[in-house]
Scaffold this active site. Structure first.
Site, mmCIF file in Angstrom:
data_model
loop_
_atom_site.group_PDB
_atom_site.id
_atom_site.type_symbol
_atom_site.label_atom_id
_atom_site.label_comp_id
_atom_site.label_asym_id
_atom_site.label_seq_id
_atom_site.Cartn_x
_atom_site.Cartn_y
_atom_site.Cartn_z
ATOM 1 N N GLY A 121 11.900 3.955 5.652
ATOM 2 C CA GLY A 121 12.103 4.579 6.949
ATOM 3 C C GLY A 121 10.998 4.274 7.943
ATOM 4 O O GLY A 121 10.264 3.293 7.806
ATOM 5 N N SER A 153 15.835 -0.690 4.794
ATOM 6 C CA SER A 153 14.778 0.133 5.410
ATOM 7 C C SER A 153 14.608 1.451 4.653
ATOM 8 O O SER A 153 14.619 2.537 5.241
ATOM 9 C CB SER A 153 15.084 0.401 6.883
ATOM 10 N N PRO A 154 14.438 1.393 3.318
ATOM 11 C CA PRO A 154 14.451 2.618 2.513
ATOM 12 C C PRO A 154 13.216 3.498 2.666
ATOM 13 O O PRO A 154 13.249 4.665 2.291
ATOM 14 C CB PRO A 154 14.565 2.083 1.078
ATOM 15 N N VAL A 198 8.391 6.297 8.791
ATOM 16 C CA VAL A 198 7.222 7.178 8.645
ATOM 17 C C VAL A 198 5.949 6.490 9.101
ATOM 18 O O VAL A 198 5.120 7.087 9.790
ATOM 19 C CB VAL A 198 7.067 7.650 7.186
ATOM 20 N N PHE A 199 5.775 5.231 8.714
ATOM 21 C CA PHE A 199 4.535 4.527 9.028
ATOM 22 C C PHE A 199 4.715 3.490 10.143
ATOM 23 O O PHE A 199 3.806 2.706 10.415
ATOM 24 C CB PHE A 199 3.982 3.863 7.763
ATOM 25 N N TYR A 230 18.807 -14.903 8.163
ATOM 26 C CA TYR A 230 17.367 -14.692 8.008
ATOM 27 C C TYR A 230 16.584 -15.974 8.311
ATOM 28 O O TYR A 230 16.953 -17.067 7.877
ATOM 29 C CB TYR A 230 17.027 -14.212 6.600
#
Length: 289
Positions: free
Chosen positions: A205, A202-203, A207-208, A48
């Site tokens: 997802g 990435s829980p 959607v946005f 990271y």
């Protein structure tokens, strides 16, 4: 040796130079705020920030006054990138015993701690040898440098390969309302049967993040559910994955204090059965079989 993870894990990928670029004071403040919200587990990976975020976090942690036993630290190793000061010609994976030990000890140094609660192999390699991995894990455990060992993005058969030599505590996989394949391909069943804790990156997802027929369908449904449950859409989506009987722990990528405070509500939200299936139905685009 069991590890008590918080119901939602704070993913630190975006805390450093890859996005938020928080300074030491800002990281200290966010750590304290997370703990105040009940988020005590912090998820790292050596890679990271191009191998910089662990050190930035560690500096902040050392100055924070937070007791080590008050938090849980997860890190991942194995990705050898061409980023930062790594002298690599090509991105690759390295799971030799020597490299795993060196990487874990590097994470301890950067995070300014004596031990990791969990060390994960970041992604599977076709060349990984379970005996080498087990040798590294057992040495790190015997020296008290890691409490538990797990994997990330591993299939069931890859996990079995590692489990043939050493215990696997968890598997961090991609899972959300828009990426629900692990619910159908046997991955979550396998983890339940074998006592492996699923963590989900990435829980929320896509959607946005994307404009697709799938995301459009889900957004329409979420408008109704937001009004019904009086919470935000991200809380609905987190609650949806947490309701699975495998006991999934979401790793949220948010680095906003307000969002993290809000997302904790998912731990106490239970969707009605038909609402849970409505989310899955709209994601699939068809009724359940």
């Amino acid at each position: 040796m069991s590890v008590n993870l918080s119901p939602i894990i704070a993913g630190t990928m975006n805390w450093g130079v890859w996005l938020a670029n928080y300074n030491t004071a800002q990281m200290i403040q966010l750590m304290h705020e997370c703990i105040g919200y009940g988020i005590t587990t912090f998820d790292h990976a050596d890679i990271y920030g191009g191998y910089t975020t662990e050190a930035d976090f560690g500096k902040a942690f050392a100055e924070s006054g937070i007791p080590r036993e008050a938090i849980q630290l997860i890190s991942k190793c194995g990705i050898q990138h061409t980023l930062g000061d790594r002298v690599n010609k090509v991105k690759h994976y390295d799971y030799s015993k020597e490299y795993i030990i060196w990487s874990a000890e590097n994470s301890l140094k950067f995070l300014q701690t004596d031990y990791l609660d969990i060390l994960l192999l970041h992604r599977p390699s076709p060349l990984m040898q379970p005996d080498e991995i087990a040798g590294a894990v057992e040495k790190l455990k015997s020296e008290g440098k890691i409490k538990e060992f797990g994997v990330s993005n591993f299939t069931n058969s890859q996990t079995d390969l590692i489990r043939s030599r050493t215990e696997v505590y968890c598997n961090q996989i991609e899972f959300s309302a828009t990426h629900f394949e692990p619910m159908l391909d046997g991955s979550l069943d396998y983890m339940q049967v074998n006592g492996i804790k699923p963590l989900a990156w990435s829980p929320i997802g896509s959607v946005f993040k994307t404009v697709t027929e799938q995301s459009d369908r889900l957004k329409l449904l979420l408008l109704e559910l937001v009004e019904k449950y009086e919470v935000t859409a991200d809380v609905i989506l987190l609650a949806w994955i947490m309701q699975h009987p495998a006991g999934i722990v979401p790793v949220t990528g948010s680095c906003s204090s307000d969002r993290l405070k809000n997302q904790v509500k998912a731990a106490s939200l239970k969707l009605e059965l038909q609402d849970w299936f409505a989310v899955w139905t709209e994601s699939m685009g068809n009724k359940v079989p």
